[in-house]
Design an enzyme around this catalytic site. Structure first.
Site, PDB file in Angstrom:
ATOM      1  N   LYS A  73       0.731  -1.293  -0.059  1.00  0.00           N
ATOM      2  CA  LYS A  73      -0.043   0.241   0.131  1.00  0.00           C
ATOM      3  C   LYS A  73       1.042   1.229   0.091  1.00  0.00           C
ATOM      4  CE  LYS A  73      -3.941  -0.094   2.451  1.00  0.00           C
ATOM      5  NZ  LYS A  73      -4.823  -0.343   3.735  1.00  0.00           N
ATOM      6  N   GLY A  94      -8.328   6.862  -2.552  1.00  0.00           N
ATOM      7  CA  GLY A  94      -9.292   6.297  -3.368  1.00  0.00           C
ATOM      8  C   GLY A  94      -8.984   4.951  -3.892  1.00  0.00           C
ATOM      9  N   ARG A 124     -11.803  14.693   8.592  1.00  0.00           N
ATOM     10  CA  ARG A 124     -13.006  15.820   7.919  1.00  0.00           C
ATOM     11  C   ARG A 124     -14.092  15.191   8.206  1.00  0.00           C
ATOM     12  NH1 ARG A 124     -14.225  12.452   3.956  1.00  0.00           N
ATOM     13  NH2 ARG A 124     -12.593  11.342   2.715  1.00  0.00           N
ATOM     14  N   VAL A 171     -18.781  12.105   3.487  1.00  0.00           N
ATOM     15  CA  VAL A 171     -19.939  12.153   2.637  1.00  0.00           C
ATOM     16  C   VAL A 171     -21.047  11.592   3.170  1.00  0.00           C
ATOM     17  CG1 VAL A 171     -21.165  11.206   0.302  1.00  0.00           C
ATOM     18  CG2 VAL A 171     -18.585  12.111   0.363  1.00  0.00           C
TER      19      VAL A 171
END
Ligand code: ADP
Length: 448
Positions: free
Chosen positions: A158, A164, A291, A294
């Site tokens: 990774k 994303g 943050r 969505v």
């Protein structure tokens, strides 16, 4: 409280922040590219400032223009929304350096969590359970091969700067390691300008379960339960629910307490999300998003907390308006992401919406900038609406979702509404028995 807030974003999230500000009586300035001049947040804002041409690099990511917009309009705080600069530590620093308040965490925490190697180290110190893997970055293939013996196969290579789902490669066996190592590095270099990678055990059938946390400047940290986000296509979430159908009350409260404790120990400020993989009754931390998410409305639905309002209050120096004991989970909520994409090929479908009709009724929330006549621009993310339903339990939420999907009309643009209707008929959605593999490996394969 703030005198005026600059909303440094677009789309439904700009509108979401705008609504919270209006409710709190705080004047707003919405920035926009030339492509978004007619958009709903621009029309509803107290003031708006054009910050550049359509390409996001010249507008929504243009830091000097954003800071100038805040200065000329007399703002004293900036809300970064979701995406664009919301997790950019430099932006947060520059905002602060100009004497403005960044409505979000401290730049150090954004930086720490933006680098996944650093994030795992911080998480381990804060007591979060990790996916077994390399203790830090892995510089050479030799080193990777040695570590892989302990980690075991299959494993994931990774990217430290990943996002994303990019810069992530599976090595099924030792024979694949060289290829996975070099392709993850080159993909990471191309996408993020940083080829630092690390290794992690590959979990073969996990669920993605994330915990919402929130903390103020006074050391109070609270968790707001979890969200189940395993219905993913190419690592992008499509359908989320809260609470997770997989967890017992005890598991919920344990992982929530662990996440809240870690948040407090980090000295974190504002809202954040700790993402975990969950398999065979165990949680493994993968990353923290510093943050708003969505999918935050499903948490708002079951807790009654307005996360954006809390974000603004905390940033202005106020105490959290609740404690852990005040948080009670009520019913079940589901969010469907409606994208302007072909429901089978997922090719974006920008264009003019000639007719729009939103679903409604009890327990239905729609966060969108759509209106009849709106031109969906081709330059940005294809998310055009979030449909959120809330019911007294999961079956009730599913029943309301079916009604709402049937009422929702976006013509003539092809959208993922049709996909969501088909999803709802799938036995795995009806029972809640799915993992992150389900959509791509079972649903799409058998559905055609
Ligand atoms: P990104 O920041 O690119 O989204 P994440 O670390 O959050 O990367 O992982 C994205 C998705 O990749 C997860 O939701 C999960 O589907 C999959 N994933 C990540 N790590 C693992 C792992 N160790 N084993 C299996 N799947 C994984």
């Amino acid at each position: 409280m703030f005198k005026k807030i600059l909303i440094a974003n677009r789309g439904d999230v700009a509108l979401r922040v705008l609504r919270a500000c209006k409710e709190m009586g705080i004047p707003t300035v919405v920035v926009h590219s030339t492509a978004d001049a007619e958009s709903m947040p621009v029309r509803l804002a107290d003031e708006s400032v054009c910050i550049g041409p359509p390409a996001a690099t010249n507008s929504y990511l243009n830091i000097p223009n954003l800071i100038s917009a805040a200065a000329v309009t007399g703002c004293d705080a900036v809300h970064p929304g979701v995406g664009f600069l919301a997790e950019n530590a430099d932006f947060a620093k520059i905002v602060k350096a100009h004497g403005l308040t960044f409505i979000g965490p401290e730049p150090e925490h954004i930086q720490q969590m933006g680098d996944k190697v650093q994030a795992k180290i911080t998480a381990a110190v804060a007591g979060l359970p990790l996916v077994p893997g390399s203790p830090g970055a892995v510089a050479t293939l030799d080193e990777a091969a040695k570590l892989a013996k302990d980690i075991g196969f299959p494993l994931l290579v990774k990217a430290a700067s990943g996002g994303g789902g990019r810069g992530m490669k599976v090595a099924a066996s030792a024979d694949d390691l060289a290829e996975a190592f070099s392709s993850a590095r080159s993909e990471a270099k191309a996408a993020f300008g940083d080829d630092t990678v690390y290794l992690e055990r590959y979990l073969d059938n996990p669920r993605h379960i994330e915990v919402q946390v929130i903390a103020d400047k006074y050391g109070n940290a609270v968790h707001l339960g979890e969200r189940e986000c395993s219905v993913q296509r190419r690592h992008q979430k499509l359908f989320e629910e809260a609470p997770s159908p997989a967890l017992s009350e005890e598991e919920r409260s344990n992982i929530g307490d662990i996440a809240a404790k870690a948040t407090k120990q980090m000295g974190y400020l504002g809202v954040g999300t700790m993402e975990f993989l969950y398999q065979d009754g165990a949680f493994f931390f993968i990353e923290m998003n510093t943050r708003l998410q969505v999918e935050h409305p499903i948490t708002e639905a079951i807790t009654g907390v307005d996360l954006v309002r809390e974000q603004i209050r905390i940033a202005s120096g106020k105490k959290l308006s609740f404690t852990q004991k005040d948080i009670k989970f009520n019913g079940h909520a589901i969010e469907c992401r409606i994208n302007a994409e072909h429901p089978e090929t997922f090719v974006p479908t920008p264009g003019t919406v000639e007719f729009y009709h939103a679903a409604g009724g009890s327990g239905v929330r729609v966060d969108t900038i759509l209106y009849s006549g709106y031109k969906i621009p081709p330059y940005y993310d294809s998310l055009i609406a979030k449909l959120i339903v809330h019911g007294r339990d999961r079956d009730h939420a599913l029943a309301r979702l079916r009604l709402a999907l049937d009422e929702f009309v976006v013509e003539p643009i092809p959208t993922t509404l049709e996909l969501h209707k088909r999803l709802l008929d799938a036995p795995a959605i009806q029972t809640g028995d799915y993992s992150i593999k389900w959509l791509e490996q079972s649903f799409f394969d058998t559905d055609k």
